[in-house]
Write a protein that holds these residues in place. Structure first.
Motif, PDB file in Angstrom:
ATOM      1  N   UNK A  26       4.015  18.044 -12.426  1.00  0.00           N
ATOM      2  CA  UNK A  26       3.505  17.554 -11.150  1.00  0.00           C
ATOM      3  C   UNK A  26       2.168  18.217 -10.841  1.00  0.00           C
ATOM      4  N   UNK A  27       1.261  17.453 -10.250  1.00  0.00           N
ATOM      5  CA  UNK A  27      -0.071  17.945  -9.861  1.00  0.00           C
ATOM      6  C   UNK A  27      -0.803  18.534 -11.062  1.00  0.00           C
ATOM      7  N   UNK A  28      -0.708  17.861 -12.187  1.00  0.00           N
ATOM      8  CA  UNK A  28      -1.282  18.347 -13.435  1.00  0.00           C
ATOM      9  C   UNK A  28      -2.262  17.336 -13.998  1.00  0.00           C
ATOM     10  N   UNK A  29      -3.407  17.814 -14.451  1.00  0.00           N
ATOM     11  CA  UNK A  29      -4.410  16.965 -15.072  1.00  0.00           C
ATOM     12  C   UNK A  29      -4.049  16.712 -16.533  1.00  0.00           C
ATOM     13  N   UNK A  30      -4.217  15.479 -16.977  1.00  0.00           N
ATOM     14  CA  UNK A  30      -3.933  15.106 -18.358  1.00  0.00           C
ATOM     15  C   UNK A  30      -5.231  14.907 -19.139  1.00  0.00           C
ATOM     16  N   UNK A  31      -6.232  14.279 -18.516  1.00  0.00           N
ATOM     17  CA  UNK A  31      -7.491  13.981 -19.179  1.00  0.00           C
ATOM     18  C   UNK A  31      -8.601  13.921 -18.149  1.00  0.00           C
ATOM     19  N   UNK A  42     -16.204  12.562 -13.701  1.00  0.00           N
ATOM     20  CA  UNK A  42     -16.369  11.115 -13.568  1.00  0.00           C
ATOM     21  C   UNK A  42     -15.012  10.457 -13.383  1.00  0.00           C
ATOM     22  N   UNK A  43     -13.997  11.002 -14.035  1.00  0.00           N
ATOM     23  CA  UNK A  43     -12.622  10.531 -13.867  1.00  0.00           C
ATOM     24  C   UNK A  43     -11.676  11.672 -14.216  1.00  0.00           C
ATOM     25  N   UNK A  44     -10.530  11.657 -13.587  1.00  0.00           N
ATOM     26  CA  UNK A  44      -9.479  12.618 -13.887  1.00  0.00           C
ATOM     27  C   UNK A  44      -8.147  11.882 -13.810  1.00  0.00           C
ATOM     28  N   UNK A  45      -7.381  11.941 -14.874  1.00  0.00           N
ATOM     29  CA  UNK A  45      -6.025  11.382 -14.865  1.00  0.00           C
ATOM     30  C   UNK A  45      -5.061  12.517 -14.586  1.00  0.00           C
ATOM     31  N   UNK A  46      -4.233  12.330 -13.563  1.00  0.00           N
ATOM     32  CA  UNK A  46      -3.306  13.376 -13.122  1.00  0.00           C
ATOM     33  C   UNK A  46      -1.895  12.808 -13.012  1.00  0.00           C
ATOM     34  N   UNK A  47      -0.913  13.697 -13.065  1.00  0.00           N
ATOM     35  CA  UNK A  47       0.488  13.319 -12.896  1.00  0.00           C
ATOM     36  C   UNK A  47       0.967  13.821 -11.544  1.00  0.00           C
ATOM     37  N   UNK A  48       1.511  12.912 -10.753  1.00  0.00           N
ATOM     38  CA  UNK A  48       2.154  13.233  -9.473  1.00  0.00           C
ATOM     39  C   UNK A  48       3.461  12.458  -9.389  1.00  0.00           C
ATOM     40  N   UNK A  53      -2.011   8.960 -12.267  1.00  0.00           N
ATOM     41  CA  UNK A  53      -2.943   8.472 -11.263  1.00  0.00           C
ATOM     42  C   UNK A  53      -4.381   8.798 -11.660  1.00  0.00           C
ATOM     43  N   UNK A  54      -5.319   8.065 -11.073  1.00  0.00           N
ATOM     44  CA  UNK A  54      -6.730   8.415 -11.145  1.00  0.00           C
ATOM     45  C   UNK A  54      -6.975   9.275  -9.909  1.00  0.00           C
ATOM     46  N   UNK A  55      -7.259  10.554 -10.139  1.00  0.00           N
ATOM     47  CA  UNK A  55      -7.262  11.555  -9.074  1.00  0.00           C
ATOM     48  C   UNK A  55      -5.897  11.472  -8.378  1.00  0.00           C
ATOM     49  N   UNK A  56      -5.808  11.178  -7.113  1.00  0.00           N
ATOM     50  CA  UNK A  56      -4.493  11.045  -6.451  1.00  0.00           C
ATOM     51  C   UNK A  56      -4.072   9.591  -6.309  1.00  0.00           C
ATOM     52  N   UNK A  57      -5.019   8.682  -6.389  1.00  0.00           N
ATOM     53  CA  UNK A  57      -4.723   7.249  -6.372  1.00  0.00           C
ATOM     54  C   UNK A  57      -5.941   6.514  -6.890  1.00  0.00           C
ATOM     55  N   UNK A  58      -5.769   5.379  -7.499  1.00  0.00           N
ATOM     56  CA  UNK A  58      -4.552   4.597  -7.595  1.00  0.00           C
ATOM     57  C   UNK A  58      -3.634   5.075  -8.723  1.00  0.00           C
TER      58      UNK A  58
END
Length: 106
Positions: A26-31, A42-48, A53-58
């Protein structure tokens, strides 16, 4: 993992990697693609809560726990970011500007 020596400022760049998301992540960046002008990335893929998600959404994909995902793409010239998960486009959005970019894969 930071990929050294492959910083870029133009063109279409793709990082293809596989990530495993274990239960409870949870609340962890993947890429990430670093190098935005208005923010660090420029972009951050995260797990929540089992969602990618892209950042916190979408949300780009639900139910990501206990599975492997193949992620990738960044078109600097068009200021466009596309996210493909397992070969299917799940997101497309604007880049965040910047003159120098690099990939970071967790």
């Amino acid at each position: 993992m930071l990929i050294l020596g492959y910083d870029y400022s133009s063109g279409v760049w793709q990082l293809e990697g596989e990530a495993y998301i274990p239960s409870g992540t949870d609340a962890t960046s993947v890429m990430q693609v670093f190098g935005g002008s208005s923010r660090a990335t420029t972009i951050m893929l995260r797990v929540y809560s089992a969602k990618l998600t892209v950042y916190r959404s979408p949300t780009v994909l639900e139910n990501v726990y206990n599975r492997w995902l193949k992620v990738n793409i960044h078109d600097v010239g068009a200021s466009n970011v596309k996210v493909y998960i397992d070969g299917f486009q799940r997101y497309q959005g604007s880049g965040a500007g910047g003159n120098n970019h690099y990939f970071k894969f967790i």
